[in-house]
Design a protein around this motif. Structure first.
Motif, PDB file in Angstrom:
ATOM      1  N   MET A  38       0.831  -1.207   0.000  1.00  0.00           N
ATOM      2  CA  MET A  38       0.000   0.000   0.000  1.00  0.00           C
ATOM      3  C   MET A  38       0.871   1.265   0.000  1.00  0.00           C
ATOM      4  O   MET A  38       0.659   2.186  -0.780  1.00  0.00           O
ATOM      5  CB  MET A  38      -0.914  -0.008   1.232  1.00  0.00           C
ATOM      6  CG  MET A  38      -1.759   1.244   1.371  1.00  0.00           C
ATOM      7  SD  MET A  38      -2.923   1.462   0.008  1.00  0.00           S
ATOM      8  CE  MET A  38      -3.773   2.945   0.504  1.00  0.00           C
ATOM      9  N   ILE A  39       1.870   1.279   0.892  1.00  0.00           N
ATOM     10  CA  ILE A  39       2.716   2.462   0.992  1.00  0.00           C
ATOM     11  C   ILE A  39       3.531   2.661  -0.280  1.00  0.00           C
ATOM     12  O   ILE A  39       3.788   3.787  -0.710  1.00  0.00           O
ATOM     13  CB  ILE A  39       3.634   2.378   2.237  1.00  0.00           C
ATOM     14  CG1 ILE A  39       4.242   3.754   2.550  1.00  0.00           C
ATOM     15  CG2 ILE A  39       4.723   1.342   2.046  1.00  0.00           C
ATOM     16  CD1 ILE A  39       3.261   4.730   3.095  1.00  0.00           C
ATOM     17  N   SER A  40       3.937   1.534  -0.902  1.00  0.00           N
ATOM     18  CA  SER A  40       4.674   1.629  -2.167  1.00  0.00           C
ATOM     19  C   SER A  40       3.796   2.207  -3.266  1.00  0.00           C
ATOM     20  O   SER A  40       4.227   3.077  -4.037  1.00  0.00           O
ATOM     21  CB  SER A  40       5.182   0.241  -2.568  1.00  0.00           C
ATOM     22  OG  SER A  40       5.734   0.269  -3.857  1.00  0.00           O
ATOM     23  N   LEU A  41       2.549   1.729  -3.336  1.00  0.00           N
ATOM     24  CA  LEU A  41       1.612   2.230  -4.342  1.00  0.00           C
ATOM     25  C   LEU A  41       1.382   3.726  -4.178  1.00  0.00           C
ATOM     26  O   LEU A  41       1.363   4.482  -5.154  1.00  0.00           O
ATOM     27  CB  LEU A  41       0.295   1.470  -4.240  1.00  0.00           C
ATOM     28  CG  LEU A  41      -0.824   1.908  -5.194  1.00  0.00           C
ATOM     29  CD1 LEU A  41      -0.400   1.720  -6.643  1.00  0.00           C
ATOM     30  CD2 LEU A  41      -2.113   1.139  -4.910  1.00  0.00           C
ATOM     31  N   LEU A  42       1.234   4.160  -2.944  1.00  0.00           N
ATOM     32  CA  LEU A  42       1.030   5.590  -2.688  1.00  0.00           C
ATOM     33  C   LEU A  42       2.268   6.395  -3.086  1.00  0.00           C
ATOM     34  O   LEU A  42       2.152   7.525  -3.563  1.00  0.00           O
ATOM     35  CB  LEU A  42       0.706   5.818  -1.208  1.00  0.00           C
ATOM     36  CG  LEU A  42      -0.715   5.452  -0.769  1.00  0.00           C
ATOM     37  CD1 LEU A  42      -0.857   5.585   0.749  1.00  0.00           C
ATOM     38  CD2 LEU A  42      -1.748   6.350  -1.468  1.00  0.00           C
ATOM     39  N   GLY A  43       3.438   5.806  -2.881  1.00  0.00           N
ATOM     40  CA  GLY A  43       4.666   6.497  -3.284  1.00  0.00           C
ATOM     41  C   GLY A  43       4.729   6.708  -4.780  1.00  0.00           C
ATOM     42  O   GLY A  43       5.011   7.823  -5.254  1.00  0.00           O
ATOM     43  N   PHE A  44       4.466   5.627  -5.539  1.00  0.00           N
ATOM     44  CA  PHE A  44       4.468   5.755  -6.996  1.00  0.00           C
ATOM     45  C   PHE A  44       3.361   6.701  -7.466  1.00  0.00           C
ATOM     46  O   PHE A  44       3.548   7.466  -8.423  1.00  0.00           O
ATOM     47  CB  PHE A  44       4.302   4.379  -7.647  1.00  0.00           C
ATOM     48  CG  PHE A  44       5.548   3.562  -7.671  1.00  0.00           C
ATOM     49  CD1 PHE A  44       6.630   3.941  -8.457  1.00  0.00           C
ATOM     50  CD2 PHE A  44       5.670   2.418  -6.883  1.00  0.00           C
ATOM     51  CE1 PHE A  44       7.803   3.195  -8.480  1.00  0.00           C
ATOM     52  CE2 PHE A  44       6.839   1.660  -6.894  1.00  0.00           C
ATOM     53  CZ  PHE A  44       7.906   2.056  -7.695  1.00  0.00           C
ATOM     54  N   LEU A  45       2.212   6.658  -6.806  1.00  0.00           N
ATOM     55  CA  LEU A  45       1.113   7.560  -7.160  1.00  0.00           C
ATOM     56  C   LEU A  45       1.511   9.014  -6.924  1.00  0.00           C
ATOM     57  O   LEU A  45       1.231   9.899  -7.744  1.00  0.00           O
ATOM     58  CB  LEU A  45      -0.126   7.212  -6.339  1.00  0.00           C
ATOM     59  CG  LEU A  45      -1.368   8.082  -6.580  1.00  0.00           C
ATOM     60  CD1 LEU A  45      -1.859   7.933  -8.016  1.00  0.00           C
ATOM     61  CD2 LEU A  45      -2.484   7.719  -5.594  1.00  0.00           C
ATOM     62  N   THR A  46       2.203   9.254  -5.799  1.00  0.00           N
ATOM     63  CA  THR A  46       2.646  10.620  -5.474  1.00  0.00           C
ATOM     64  C   THR A  46       3.588  11.163  -6.551  1.00  0.00           C
ATOM     65  O   THR A  46       3.398  12.274  -7.058  1.00  0.00           O
ATOM     66  CB  THR A  46       3.373  10.626  -4.112  1.00  0.00           C
ATOM     67  OG1 THR A  46       2.481  10.182  -3.097  1.00  0.00           O
ATOM     68  CG2 THR A  46       3.868  12.036  -3.771  1.00  0.00           C
TER      69      THR A  46
END
Length: 477
Positions: free
Chosen positions: A1-9
């Motif tokens: 989840m945190i990785s996905l949010l990082g790439f999304l950011t």
């Protein structure tokens, strides 16, 4: 989840910057805060991340403010006028010669491996000449960025030092086999400078404000929206790039009319020319020798320049006001970048992104890992800064490569051909990137679109030579 949010950011920020939807401050500060809240972090925790990130950029921000004011004062005093006259006399109205000279100057200035010093030397020196001839400032940042990028492979440069530390191999042993590739890259950079100069020359002669497409346009390369003509002036008209750009030292908006009080001739200090030259040379020498932090050196330079060239409260206040807008606009962008970096690192997004990126590699592709890393180095510079990549991503890649019989040195050398070397002048994750676009007064998104294709092309040229000389294996056996 945190990785996905990082790439999304990172993706949302890049889209906003490249499409000019919002200001850089809104993109760099607003998006990370929103994604950190979505990740479940409390405002107190986010505040801690922000404080940590701001602490990492405050020195660069202070240096930027005082550097803009200092070089603006030198421009006002006329220190660059003799240089411009001689360059014009040497090159005439030949953009080709000017682009080649700019690129060569950037390569020479970057022998110390410091991007900030390179940009502080080359941009203020060449910007007035580009403006005088109506050449695109985006061409200026491209030539300077390419020249600095290809020289960033030197063993005392940041990427090579980081790669050596991670791979456990002396920096010199990584660099020496890559010298033929670096030479090929330098030749490619000069060839691109010649091409850009030729294209500028045709544009200026025809009076057209935009130019046709260029190689790799599909990946945001030169010639895409915001191409070579979008940052320059031709035929007495101002393009959208000029209207939107941030004022830099020597730009039209940093002329005395910005203060609304003094004429250009009234600001010139011909009798103090050699004093100003000596002061600037001493300042640059102190920067290279690391006598003191750069922000402290430029602060002293501004104080001396103001006292000697413009005595009195009224004159000094007017000079500071004349250059304050450009300095503060980019200073706020740098501080917003600190927010961005602080949240990504403090929240663990960067570490999670590194692991995800390495694990996403298909098992069958492991033998070609060095080739893949070399090909993706430049675009990866948009996502991973030097520390996150070389200390976060590269160790994971080395672990994956060892299972396929690939040495850590091979992966380190492949990374050095693009990741934060040729790619660092387009990376919003490095402080010197903001110095480059800020000093030249160009739009961030337009700069990235204009440079990324050429940077990627140079990286590919170096990769081909590295493969041909046996440094980078095509397929591990």
């Amino acid at each position: 989840m945190i990785s996905l949010l990082g790439f999304l950011t990172v993706t949302v920020i890049l889209v906003l910057l490249l499409t000019n939807r919002v200001t850089a401050v809104v993109a760099l500060a607003g998006v990370p805060v929103a994604t950190a809240l979505a990740a479940g972090f409390t405002p107190t925790e986010i505040g801690g991340f922000v404080a940590e990130g701001l602490g990492g950029v405050v020195g660069v921000t202070a240096m930027f403010i005082f550097a803009i004011v200092y070089f603006g004062l030198m421009r006002d005093a006329g220190m660059f006028d003799p240089v411009i006259r001689r360059l014009v006399a040497f090159a005439g109205n030949a953009p080709v010669t000017i682009c080649l000279a700019t690129t060569a100057l950037a390569m020479a200035a970057h022998l110390d491996g410091a991007g900030a010093t390179t940009f502080l030397i080359t941009i203020p020196a060449m910007l007035p000449l580009f403006d005088r001839l109506g050449m695109s400032r985006l061409v200026l940042t491209t030539c300077v960025g390419l020249g600095a990028g290809v020289m960033n492979l030197v063993p005392w440069g940041g990427p090579t030092a980081r790669a050596a530390a991670t791979a456990g191999v002396p920096a010199n042993e990584l660099w020496v086999p890559l010298i033929p590739a670096q030479i090929a890259g330098a030749i490619a950079v000069l060839a691109i400078a010649w091409f850009l100069g030729t294209r500028e020359q045709r544009r200026l002669r025809s009076g057209v404000g935009a130019v046709a497409g260029a190689p790799l346009a599909a990946v945001g390369a030169p010639g895409a929206s915001g191409g070579a003509g979008s940052g320059g002036r031709a035929g007495g008209t101002t393009s959208d790039g000029d209207a939107a750009r941030t004022p830099g030292p020597g730009s039209a908006s940093s002329e005395p009319e910005a203060a609304g009080a003094e004429d250009t001739a009234d600001l010139r200090r011909p009798r103090l020319l050699w004093f100003n030259v000596a002061l600037t040379v001493a300042l640059i020498a102190a920067l290279i020798a690391a006598v003191a932090p750069p922000e402290a050196l430029f602060l002293v330079g501004v104080v001396v320049a103001l006292v000697v060239n413009y005595a009195g409260l009224a004159r000094q206040t007017a000079r500071i006001e004349a250059h304050a807008k450009g300095a503060m606009l980019m200073a706020t962008t740098l501080l917003a970048a600190g927010v961005f970096l602080g949240i990504l690192e403090g929240s663990g997004m960067i570490e999670a992104m590194a692991t995800t990126a390495a694990n996403a590699l298909p098992d069958g592709a492991a033998p070609a890992l060095p080739l893949i890393v070399g090909l993706l180095g430049v675009p990866l510079s948009l996502v991973f800064g030097p520390d996150p990549y070389y200390f976060g991503v590269l160790p994971v890649l080395i672990g994956v490569g060892e299972q396929a019989g690939i040495s850590g040195a091979d992966l380190a050398q492949a990374s050095m051909l693009g990741e934060e070397t040729v790619g660092f002048p387009i990376s919003p994750l490095t402080g010197s990137f903001y110095l480059l676009v800020g000093l030249a007064g160009v739009d961030i998104g337009k700069h990235i679109r204009h440079l990324i294709g050429w940077a990627w092309l140079v990286s590919v040229v170096m990769l081909v030579v590295a493969v041909a000389t046996g440094v980078i294996p095509l397929w591990a056996t």
